[in-house]
Design an enzyme around this catalytic site. Structure first.
Site, PDB file in Angstrom:
ATOM      1  N   ASP A  57      -7.164  20.794  -0.415  1.00  0.00           N
ATOM      2  CA  ASP A  57      -7.022  19.345  -0.567  1.00  0.00           C
ATOM      3  C   ASP A  57      -7.422  18.632   0.720  1.00  0.00           C
ATOM      4  O   ASP A  57      -6.895  17.560   1.037  1.00  0.00           O
ATOM      5  CB  ASP A  57      -5.590  18.952  -0.975  1.00  0.00           C
ATOM      6  CG  ASP A  57      -5.530  17.540  -1.557  1.00  0.00           C
ATOM      7  OD1 ASP A  57      -6.597  16.959  -1.836  1.00  0.00           O
ATOM      8  OD2 ASP A  57      -4.416  17.021  -1.709  1.00  0.00           O
TER       9      ASP A  57
ATOM     10  N   LYS B 114     -10.509  17.096 -14.200  1.00  0.00           N
ATOM     11  CA  LYS B 114      -9.372  16.717 -13.373  1.00  0.00           C
ATOM     12  C   LYS B 114      -8.597  15.562 -13.984  1.00  0.00           C
ATOM     13  O   LYS B 114      -9.169  14.514 -14.305  1.00  0.00           O
ATOM     14  CB  LYS B 114      -9.891  16.316 -11.981  1.00  0.00           C
ATOM     15  CG  LYS B 114      -8.836  15.738 -11.053  1.00  0.00           C
ATOM     16  CD  LYS B 114      -7.910  16.807 -10.487  1.00  0.00           C
ATOM     17  CE  LYS B 114      -6.783  16.209  -9.673  1.00  0.00           C
ATOM     18  NZ  LYS B 114      -6.794  16.591  -8.282  1.00  0.00           N
TER      19      LYS B 114
ATOM     20  N   HIS C 139     -12.081  17.619  -1.201  1.00  0.00           N
ATOM     21  CA  HIS C 139     -12.713  16.295  -1.259  1.00  0.00           C
ATOM     22  C   HIS C 139     -13.860  16.268  -0.263  1.00  0.00           C
ATOM     23  O   HIS C 139     -13.640  16.410   0.942  1.00  0.00           O
ATOM     24  CB  HIS C 139     -11.709  15.193  -0.895  1.00  0.00           C
ATOM     25  CG  HIS C 139     -10.561  15.124  -1.854  1.00  0.00           C
ATOM     26  ND1 HIS C 139     -10.556  14.308  -2.960  1.00  0.00           N
ATOM     27  CD2 HIS C 139      -9.378  15.793  -1.889  1.00  0.00           C
ATOM     28  CE1 HIS C 139      -9.421  14.476  -3.631  1.00  0.00           C
ATOM     29  NE2 HIS C 139      -8.694  15.373  -2.994  1.00  0.00           N
TER      30      HIS C 139
ATOM     31  N   HIS D 249      -3.313  16.513 -11.058  1.00  0.00           N
ATOM     32  CA  HIS D 249      -2.538  15.936  -9.962  1.00  0.00           C
ATOM     33  C   HIS D 249      -1.150  15.717 -10.552  1.00  0.00           C
ATOM     34  O   HIS D 249      -0.941  14.788 -11.332  1.00  0.00           O
ATOM     35  CB  HIS D 249      -3.156  14.616  -9.478  1.00  0.00           C
ATOM     36  CG  HIS D 249      -2.404  14.026  -8.327  1.00  0.00           C
ATOM     37  ND1 HIS D 249      -2.885  14.019  -7.044  1.00  0.00           N
ATOM     38  CD2 HIS D 249      -1.164  13.471  -8.269  1.00  0.00           C
ATOM     39  CE1 HIS D 249      -1.984  13.474  -6.236  1.00  0.00           C
ATOM     40  NE2 HIS D 249      -0.930  13.128  -6.957  1.00  0.00           N
TER      41      HIS D 249
ATOM     42  N   HIS E 235      -9.791  23.354  -4.127  1.00  0.00           N
ATOM     43  CA  HIS E 235      -9.512  21.909  -4.251  1.00  0.00           C
ATOM     44  C   HIS E 235      -9.997  21.234  -2.965  1.00  0.00           C
ATOM     45  O   HIS E 235      -9.378  21.354  -1.917  1.00  0.00           O
ATOM     46  CB  HIS E 235      -8.005  21.655  -4.426  1.00  0.00           C
ATOM     47  CG  HIS E 235      -7.662  20.203  -4.564  1.00  0.00           C
ATOM     48  ND1 HIS E 235      -6.855  19.733  -5.578  1.00  0.00           N
ATOM     49  CD2 HIS E 235      -7.988  19.119  -3.836  1.00  0.00           C
ATOM     50  CE1 HIS E 235      -6.708  18.428  -5.450  1.00  0.00           C
ATOM     51  NE2 HIS E 235      -7.393  18.029  -4.387  1.00  0.00           N
TER      52      HIS E 235
ATOM     53  N   HIS F  81      -2.187  21.456  -5.637  1.00  0.00           N
ATOM     54  CA  HIS F  81      -1.364  21.128  -4.462  1.00  0.00           C
ATOM     55  C   HIS F  81       0.122  21.036  -4.792  1.00  0.00           C
ATOM     56  O   HIS F  81       0.737  19.976  -4.667  1.00  0.00           O
ATOM     57  CB  HIS F  81      -1.847  19.868  -3.736  1.00  0.00           C
ATOM     58  CG  HIS F  81      -2.265  18.717  -4.622  1.00  0.00           C
ATOM     59  ND1 HIS F  81      -1.469  18.221  -5.619  1.00  0.00           N
ATOM     60  CD2 HIS F  81      -3.388  17.971  -4.642  1.00  0.00           C
ATOM     61  CE1 HIS F  81      -2.087  17.212  -6.210  1.00  0.00           C
ATOM     62  NE2 HIS F  81      -3.253  17.045  -5.634  1.00  0.00           N
TER      63      HIS F  81
HETATM   64  O1  DOR Z   1      -3.669  13.153   0.081  1.00  0.00           O
HETATM   65  C1  DOR Z   1      -4.469  13.022  -0.831  1.00  0.00           C
HETATM   66  N1  DOR Z   1      -5.725  12.578  -0.616  1.00  0.00           N
HETATM   67  N2  DOR Z   1      -4.088  13.322  -2.067  1.00  0.00           N
HETATM   68  C2  DOR Z   1      -4.856  13.082  -3.132  1.00  0.00           C
HETATM   69  O2  DOR Z   1      -4.426  13.347  -4.237  1.00  0.00           O
HETATM   70  C3  DOR Z   1      -6.167  12.433  -2.978  1.00  0.00           C
HETATM   71  C4  DOR Z   1      -6.705  12.632  -1.646  1.00  0.00           C
HETATM   72  C5  DOR Z   1      -7.886  11.721  -1.334  1.00  0.00           C
HETATM   73  O3  DOR Z   1      -8.791  11.636  -2.149  1.00  0.00           O
HETATM   74  O4  DOR Z   1      -7.868  11.121  -0.278  1.00  0.00           O
HETATM   75 ZN    ZN Z   2      -6.926  16.148  -3.697  1.00  0.00          ZN
END
Ligand code: DOR
Ligand code: ZN
Length: 346
Positions: free
Chosen positions: A248, A100, A16, A137, A14, A175
């Protein structure tokens, strides 16, 4: 005392990576260590079609530092208009690893997510048929529900009915932050697993709120009380194949964190394995680190474990990490575990 441990190269289930200058600034921190990662689709605009995912994958590969070998595993952002045929083509071509579900309004760039799950049922049915996992999520967005209860309520109101309706659908509860989530996953008969972040093994909600408000410890789902953190540690170090690493890691530039309405997200790509070795050592479970970071995830997603190995070494002196990384989009604060890190990748 164990001074070194060798494991298969880990993956991040997971992640970003964002896009553009931020992507270029952060990708190397992941690809230096991890062989593969599941890439979150919550860009602006989101990655909703197979064509979007293919283009995004191309941009990720183009941003990779020279000599790094890294495989982005692409996901699609589920909407109420997602086409079952497009999703099936994505899976068939090998491009799409999962879809997702962001409940609309649950987190960063989730406003285009799902309000009424019934509207996404045709896609979910097709996914169950073709064996394409759903990553969720797991938080409700009902304003009546306290933010610290949103995961537990999601299980009751959304996850349990969905699993009942589509028992063949493979679901990753991403998460996980509560003992409720851990218990629910552990007791599920089948087709349910959970990812756990690095930071939720280390911080509880005090980190965000005691002695001043600390935006760099704010993420979603928000860290819970200590008993939940301990339950997460137990699950992660148990060796159970139901639990695996999903960092995450979610970079935001500092001005968007340090303001009156700061973004959710913690950046851990750069020091995750160092932090995890520390946590697993504290729990007397270093021998389970490979299962958590390198074996359980691929087994769940039906992929081979990586053949390459990494060695983590315990140094005598703390290993230093930068407090921030500089990206073309601006500075990003690095997760500070609030204890010295002695473990390092050799
Ligand atoms: O803390 C987070 N940041 N949780 C999420 O679900 C999304 C993520 C983000 O894209 O910044
Ligand atoms: Zn995330």
């Amino acid at each position: 005392m164990t001074r070194s441990i060798t494991l298969r190269r880990p993956d991040d289930w997971h992640l970003h990576l964002r896009d553009g200058a931020m992507l270029e600034g952060v990708i190397g921190d992941t690809s230096r260590t991890f062989a593969r990662a599941i890439i979150m689709p919550n860009l602006v605009p989101p990655v909703v079609t197979t064509a979007d995912a293919e283009a995004y994958r191309g941009r990720i590969l183009a941003a990779l530092p020279q000599g790094h070998h890294f495989q982005p595993l692409m996901t699609l952002y589920l909407t109420e208009h997602t086409s079952p045929d497009d999703v099936a083509r994505g899976k068939e071509s090998g491009l799409i690893t999962a879809v997702k579900l962001y409940p609309a309004g649950a987190t960063t760039n989730s406003h285009g997510g799902v309000r009424d799950l019934a509207k996404a049922m045709p896609v979910l049915e097709r996914m169950a048929e073709i064996g394409l996992p759903l990553c969720v999520h797991g938080e409700v967005t009902d304003p009546e529900v306290d933010i610290f209860d949103r995961e537990a309520v999601f299980i009751e109101r959304v996850l349990e009915p969905l699993r009942h309706r589509l028992p063949e659908l493979k679901i990753t509860m991403e998460h996980v932050t509560t003992a409720d989530g851990v218990d629910y996953i552990r007791n599920a008969a089948k087709n349910l697993a959970g990812s756990i972040t690095t930071h939720h093994l280390i911080i509880n909600r005090n980190a965000i709120l005691v002695g001043g408000i600390r935006p760099h410890y704010y993420c979603l789902p928000v860290a819970k009380r200590e008993s939940h953190r301990l339950a997460l540690r137990k699950a992660a170090t148990s060796g159970s194949p139901r639990f695996f690493l999903g960092t995450d890691s979610a970079p935001h530039v500092d001005p968007l964190k340090e303001c009156a309405c700061g973004c959710a997200g913690i950046y851990t790509s750069i020091n995750t394995m160092n932090c995890l070795a520390h946590v697993f050592e504290e729990e007397g479970a270093l021998e389970q680190l490979e299962a958590f970071a390198s074996l359980n995830g691929p087994a769940w997603y039906g992929l081979p474990a990586n053949e390459e190995r990494i060695t983590l070494v315990r140094r005598d002196q703390p290993v230093e990490f930068p407090a921030k990384i500089e990206t073309g989009a601006g500075p990003v604060t690095v997760f500070d575990p609030m204890f010295p890190l002695y473990w390092e990748i050799d």
